[in-house]
Enzyme design. Structure first.
Site, PDB file in Angstrom:
ATOM      1  N   TRP A 146     -30.247  24.746 -21.212  1.00 14.09           N
ATOM      2  CA  TRP A 146     -30.643  24.704 -22.615  1.00 14.09           C
ATOM      3  C   TRP A 146     -29.491  25.138 -23.517  1.00 14.09           C
ATOM      4  O   TRP A 146     -29.271  24.560 -24.572  1.00 14.09           O
ATOM      5  CB  TRP A 146     -31.855  25.606 -22.839  1.00 14.09           C
ATOM      6  CG  TRP A 146     -32.371  25.584 -24.252  1.00 14.09           C
ATOM      7  CD1 TRP A 146     -33.190  24.652 -24.828  1.00 14.09           C
ATOM      8  CD2 TRP A 146     -32.088  26.551 -25.271  1.00 14.09           C
ATOM      9  NE1 TRP A 146     -33.432  24.982 -26.144  1.00 14.09           N
ATOM     10  CE2 TRP A 146     -32.760  26.139 -26.437  1.00 14.09           C
ATOM     11  CE3 TRP A 146     -31.325  27.719 -25.304  1.00 14.09           C
ATOM     12  CZ2 TRP A 146     -32.701  26.864 -27.626  1.00 14.09           C
ATOM     13  CZ3 TRP A 146     -31.263  28.442 -26.491  1.00 14.09           C
ATOM     14  CH2 TRP A 146     -31.951  28.015 -27.642  1.00 14.09           C
ATOM     15  N   ARG A 188     -41.679  10.400 -18.859  1.00  9.33           N
ATOM     16  CA  ARG A 188     -42.770   9.734 -19.565  1.00  9.33           C
ATOM     17  C   ARG A 188     -42.433   9.570 -21.049  1.00  9.33           C
ATOM     18  O   ARG A 188     -41.699  10.374 -21.621  1.00  9.33           O
ATOM     19  CB  ARG A 188     -44.062  10.547 -19.435  1.00  9.33           C
ATOM     20  CG  ARG A 188     -44.655  10.559 -18.048  1.00  9.33           C
ATOM     21  CD  ARG A 188     -45.816  11.529 -17.947  1.00  9.33           C
ATOM     22  NE  ARG A 188     -45.365  12.894 -18.128  1.00  9.33           N
ATOM     23  CZ  ARG A 188     -46.155  13.909 -18.467  1.00  9.33           C
ATOM     24  NH1 ARG A 188     -47.440  13.687 -18.704  1.00  9.33           N
ATOM     25  NH2 ARG A 188     -45.674  15.123 -18.586  1.00  9.33           N
ATOM     26  N   THR A 225     -36.755  19.582 -19.922  1.00  7.65           N
ATOM     27  CA  THR A 225     -35.419  20.145 -20.109  1.00  7.65           C
ATOM     28  C   THR A 225     -34.731  20.368 -18.767  1.00  7.65           C
ATOM     29  O   THR A 225     -33.538  20.072 -18.607  1.00  7.65           O
ATOM     30  CB  THR A 225     -35.520  21.478 -20.879  1.00  7.65           C
ATOM     31  OG1 THR A 225     -36.316  21.273 -22.050  1.00  7.65           O
ATOM     32  CG2 THR A 225     -34.165  21.992 -21.282  1.00  7.65           C
ATOM     33  N   PHE A 248     -34.575  32.193 -20.725  1.00  7.19           N
ATOM     34  CA  PHE A 248     -34.587  32.339 -22.177  1.00  7.19           C
ATOM     35  C   PHE A 248     -33.667  33.498 -22.566  1.00  7.19           C
ATOM     36  O   PHE A 248     -33.391  34.400 -21.751  1.00  7.19           O
ATOM     37  CB  PHE A 248     -36.004  32.624 -22.676  1.00  7.19           C
ATOM     38  CG  PHE A 248     -36.910  31.416 -22.673  1.00  7.19           C
ATOM     39  CD1 PHE A 248     -37.606  31.049 -23.815  1.00  7.19           C
ATOM     40  CD2 PHE A 248     -37.088  30.653 -21.527  1.00  7.19           C
ATOM     41  CE1 PHE A 248     -38.447  29.949 -23.824  1.00  7.19           C
ATOM     42  CE2 PHE A 248     -37.927  29.553 -21.522  1.00  7.19           C
ATOM     43  CZ  PHE A 248     -38.606  29.197 -22.673  1.00  7.19           C
ATOM     44  N   ALA A 254     -51.270  14.606 -18.040  1.00  6.43           N
ATOM     45  CA  ALA A 254     -51.627  15.088 -16.704  1.00  6.43           C
ATOM     46  C   ALA A 254     -52.980  15.782 -16.689  1.00  6.43           C
ATOM     47  O   ALA A 254     -53.615  15.875 -15.638  1.00  6.43           O
ATOM     48  CB  ALA A 254     -50.562  16.040 -16.182  1.00  6.43           C
ATOM     49  N   LYS A 271     -40.129  21.617 -18.307  1.00  4.28           N
ATOM     50  CA  LYS A 271     -39.904  20.698 -17.182  1.00  4.28           C
ATOM     51  C   LYS A 271     -38.999  19.541 -17.579  1.00  4.28           C
ATOM     52  O   LYS A 271     -38.116  19.141 -16.811  1.00  4.28           O
ATOM     53  CB  LYS A 271     -41.241  20.157 -16.657  1.00  4.28           C
ATOM     54  CG  LYS A 271     -42.094  21.190 -15.958  1.00  4.28           C
ATOM     55  CD  LYS A 271     -43.271  20.572 -15.260  1.00  4.28           C
ATOM     56  CE  LYS A 271     -44.084  19.657 -16.138  1.00  4.28           C
ATOM     57  NZ  LYS A 271     -44.644  20.343 -17.336  1.00  4.28           N
ATOM     58  N   PHE A 286     -47.523  19.157 -16.749  1.00  4.88           N
ATOM     59  CA  PHE A 286     -48.160  20.473 -16.652  1.00  4.88           C
ATOM     60  C   PHE A 286     -47.869  21.154 -15.308  1.00  4.88           C
ATOM     61  O   PHE A 286     -46.803  20.982 -14.739  1.00  4.88           O
ATOM     62  CB  PHE A 286     -49.655  20.362 -16.937  1.00  4.88           C
ATOM     63  CG  PHE A 286     -49.948  19.856 -18.333  1.00  4.88           C
ATOM     64  CD1 PHE A 286     -49.384  20.471 -19.441  1.00  4.88           C
ATOM     65  CD2 PHE A 286     -50.763  18.763 -18.543  1.00  4.88           C
ATOM     66  CE1 PHE A 286     -49.647  20.013 -20.726  1.00  4.88           C
ATOM     67  CE2 PHE A 286     -51.028  18.296 -19.815  1.00  4.88           C
ATOM     68  CZ  PHE A 286     -50.470  18.927 -20.910  1.00  4.88           C
ATOM     69  N   LYS A 311     -47.326  20.814 -29.539  1.00  7.16           N
ATOM     70  CA  LYS A 311     -46.255  20.957 -28.559  1.00  7.16           C
ATOM     71  C   LYS A 311     -44.933  20.359 -29.028  1.00  7.16           C
ATOM     72  O   LYS A 311     -43.860  20.751 -28.581  1.00  7.16           O
ATOM     73  CB  LYS A 311     -46.697  20.293 -27.244  1.00  7.16           C
ATOM     74  CG  LYS A 311     -45.786  20.535 -26.064  1.00  7.16           C
ATOM     75  CD  LYS A 311     -46.461  20.030 -24.787  1.00  7.16           C
ATOM     76  CE  LYS A 311     -45.534  20.197 -23.589  1.00  7.16           C
ATOM     77  NZ  LYS A 311     -44.439  19.246 -23.588  1.00  7.16           N
TER      78      LYS A 311
END
Length: 739
Positions: free
Chosen positions: A591, A219, A197, A562, A449, A195, A480, A230
């Site tokens: 990306w 955030r 990215t 991806f 979240a 999210k 999330f 993560k």
């Protein structure tokens, strides 16, 4: 700058009858009055405001004399300039008008003159930190000037970060807001679906490639996931906030300020209980209101407590014994304390502790716990406040416990509100950074979240919406899945801010949809394990689209592609998303190539934003009870059959309702890995009962906080945390291993 010129003129009789009515208001509003009449003494002094500059250029039309031939006028309280020639007066007025125009331009929104940074994407794509280091960011003061911030509206931290003062909101208060876009997601894998990215890629596409003003609002990442599983939250690949190590580590110290403020309040609670247990009323009162230079005086916050207690006295010596006891004793019931100490580190061994075991604590001990800092109510207050005064009021309202008669005890009662505000006075200012392509980003507040409300600050959004202008876009991100972060964005953040979103961008990945369709879980070290082409897990995407539609906002699905995804898989997901009701569904390649890879997404978002939003809340906070609101979220959003309250949760709900807090929105603390309370239940679980194990009240932030199942507010570290790969090159002082 207002100015008025009064001279002799010939006018129709009907107009001359009303000349006083016409002239008086203009003179009254003028900052400068130029007198060009042979009879300036006829002007009543009441027509001109005190402090007005008067230029006396009165002209005797018969004699041809200027200024010096006119009677002297005495204007009490006015600044009079005698004997000024008409030319000099004209030049002065011209200078003042020019200065006024410059001042007005500074107060108004201006079209950005943004110099975007060029990308040179490599293949294969290097690591995030290598990409970040390969781009030289603009000096932050240059960026600030490009987006219309004034020099006195920023406080620079190093070369690439700055805090933005809230005074910009007053300057731009008449500027129309831009479009408001929320980025949410499907139920994620443990690694997240990108999210942040997507958010960065979208604003890079809008501004660097479509020449549209845009701002990302993100955030601040917690140290917990950065050193846990993560990793950081700066985005990834060629869609990042830079410098990424500064973004992920400390930033400008906001989270540390929250930790300090939270723990000061925690210390105040236990210390107050100790002193009340070991002192008489008189001794306690004399220490709370000490004799200084022979005089006792209440502090400002103590006077506020007296008023709350109904004691209308300001002289400490006039209180009765009963009033002294009432004022000095909070009578906190230790079993009702809900305020925990915090630390911005994943530490499972602090989930339950015993405090007060030292000899100096005189036998007073109790069970307590640590939460992670981003779960602190002070973090939620920071994220939801709209001004310094509002933040102070919210901090003062925070309920930390109940007294022995069942009444709430607040930070105001403990006398600590002013000190908390001092610790938070800089943290309230949003942090300005930039993307890899030189577009602006606000990084501010960082509530999780799953155990908090999961959104960046209201203040960052409001400032950004003014800066981008009416045709610009502000893109913010909710933590999330849409069932958690987006639901709280709408029901909590939008209630607090009054802002109405135009579009939801829902992020999905093929790998997550395969997991929801029965594929294996995603591992931190084996990220691409899927070879099957079935996408039964699209049911989760369809459910999340339906959740967004509950709020009446158009949905654009962003498929974060991806390198292992096939063309057939990408096409199938986009087709199924549109069938489920999405306004559009677009594959994204930011990306690997930056903003250029999200231009199609940017165009889809612009088109969706042009449609009318029919935004609505899920429930009415005033009409529904706490239990009804919890049940509504469980059934309408998660798909639960019903809820089940533990005896402790029911007792808390009864207490909060009795204390007058039943009309607040709900902030569910629930696992982010499933729509249900069980992390291993993927796809769209059905017919489950949602267990509510506990309920807390964040009164300063403004919500009730149910804990679902075994949800913990202090995460733990895995067997192999990220910190194994993080290091510092002691020669170059460069950080290695962050992602």
């Amino acid at each position: 700058m207002n100015w008025a010129w009064w001279s002799t003129f010939i006018a129709p009789a009907t107009w001359r009858l009303r000349w006083e009515d016409r002239l008086s208001p203009g003179l009254h509003e003028a900052d400068i009055v130029v007198l060009g009449s042979p009879k300036p003494e006829e002007i009543p002094l009441t027509w001109i405001q005190p402090g007005t500059t008067v230029l006396n250029c009165s002209h005797d039309f018969l004699s041809g004399k200027v200024g010096c031939g006119s009677p002297r006028i005495h204007f009490g309280g006015l600044i009079e300039e005698d004997d000024v020639s008409l030319l000099a007066a004209a030049l002065r007025i011209q200078n003042m008008v020019s200065s006024g125009r410059r001042w007005l331009r500074e107060q108004q929104h201006r079209r950005w003159r943004l110099h975007c940074l060029k990308l040179q994407p490599l293949s294969p794509v290097p690591s995030d930190i290598e990409i970040s280091r390969g781009q030289t960011p603009k000096a932050v003061d240059v960026l600030a000037k490009e987006i219309g911030l004034l020099a006195d509206e920023i406080e620079i931290y190093g070369k690439s970060k700055a805090k933005v003062r809230l005074s910009v909101l007053e300057r731009l208060k008449n500027q129309a807001d831009g479009k408001y876009v929320l980025v949410a997601g499907i139920t994620p894998t443990p690694l997240g679906e990108g999210k942040s990215t997507v958010t960065i890629g979208l604003v890079q596409a809008l501004t660097a490639h479509l020449n549209v003003n845009s701002f990302a609002c993100l955030r601040q990442p917690s140290q917990g996931p950065t050193f846990g599983v993560k990793g950081g939250a700066a985005g990834g690949g060629y869609a990042q906030v830079i410098p990424m190590e500064e973004f992920n580590l400390h930033l400008t110290g906001d989270i540390h300020a929250i930790t300090a403020a939270n723990n000061l309040l925690a210390a105040a609670i236990d210390t107050r209980i100790l002193h009340e247990n070991t002192q008489t009323d008189k001794a306690l009162y004399n220490r709370l209101v000490p004799l200084v230079n022979g005089v006792r005086e209440f502090s400002e916050i103590q006077l506020a407590r007296l008023k709350k207690l109904g004691i209308n006295k300001t002289d400490p010596s006039t209180l009765t014994e009963e009033e002294v006891s009432k004022f000095a004793r909070l009578d906190i019931n230790p079993s009702t304390i809900t305020w925990q100490r915090v630390l911005d580190t994943n530490d499972r061994f602090l989930r339950k502790i015993t405090i007060g075991q030292g000899n100096t604590e005189k036998g007073y001990s109790r069970q307590a716990q640590f939460d992670i800092t981003v779960a602190s109510e002070i973090m939620a207050v920071l994220a939801l406040t709209d001004s310094l005064a509002d933040m102070k009021a919210r901090l003062g309202r925070m309920v930390v416990a109940s007294d022995k008669s069942g009444q709430p005890v607040t930070a105001d009662d403990l006398g600590v509100t002013g000190a908390l505000t001092v610790l938070m006075k800089d943290a309230i200012k949003p942090n300005l950074m930039q993307t890899l392509e030189g577009t602006p980003v606000f990084v501010h507040a960082g509530p999780f979240a799953n155990i908090a409300h999961g959104n960046s600050s209201v203040l960052a959004d409001k400032i950004a919406l003014k800066l981008v202008g009416e045709e610009g876009f502000v893109v913010t991100e909710a933590g999330f899945g849409a069932d958690i972060g987006m639901e709280k964005f709408f029901n909590i953040k939008c209630r607090a801010s009054g802002l109405v979103p135009n579009v939801v961008v829902l992020v999905a990945t093929v790998r997550a949809l395969k997991m929801h369709g029965g594929g294996p879980s995603v591992s931190a070290h084996i990220k691409f394990r899927y070879v099957k082409t079935e996408l039964n897990g699209c049911c989760n995407l369809q459910k999340q689209i339906q959740i967004a539609q509950l709020f009446g906002v158009p949905v654009v699905v962003a498929l974060n592609v991806f390198k292992t995804d096939t063309r057939a898989e990408v096409d199938l997901v986009c087709e199924l998303a549109k069938r489920a009701g999405a306004f559009d569904a677009v594959p994204c390649y930011h990306w690997s190539v930056g903003g250029k890879g999200s231009v199609d997404l940017a165009r889809a978002v612009r088109e969706a934003a042009s449609k009318r939003s029919r935004f609505q809340f899920l429930y009415d906070v005033q009409v529904r009870s706490i239990v009804d609101k919890i049940r509504t979220i469980a059934q309408a959003v998660y798909g639960a059959k019903d809820i089940e309250l533990s005896p402790e949760a029911q007792a808390k709900i009864d207490r909060y309702t009795q204390q007058g807090f039943g009309n607040l929105p709900i902030c569910m603390a629930k696992t982010h890995l499933s729509l249900s309370h069980q992390p291993d239940k993927k796809g769209v679980p059905r017919d489950f009962i949602l267990p509510i194990s506990d309920v807390r009240a964040s009164i300063g932030a403004g919500f009730i906080y149910p804990l679902v199942g075994t949800m913990s507010t202090m995460p733990g570290l895995p067997t192999r945390p990220c910190f194994y790969d993080i290091d510092l090159d002691t020669k170059t002082e460069q950080v290695k291993g962050l992602f």
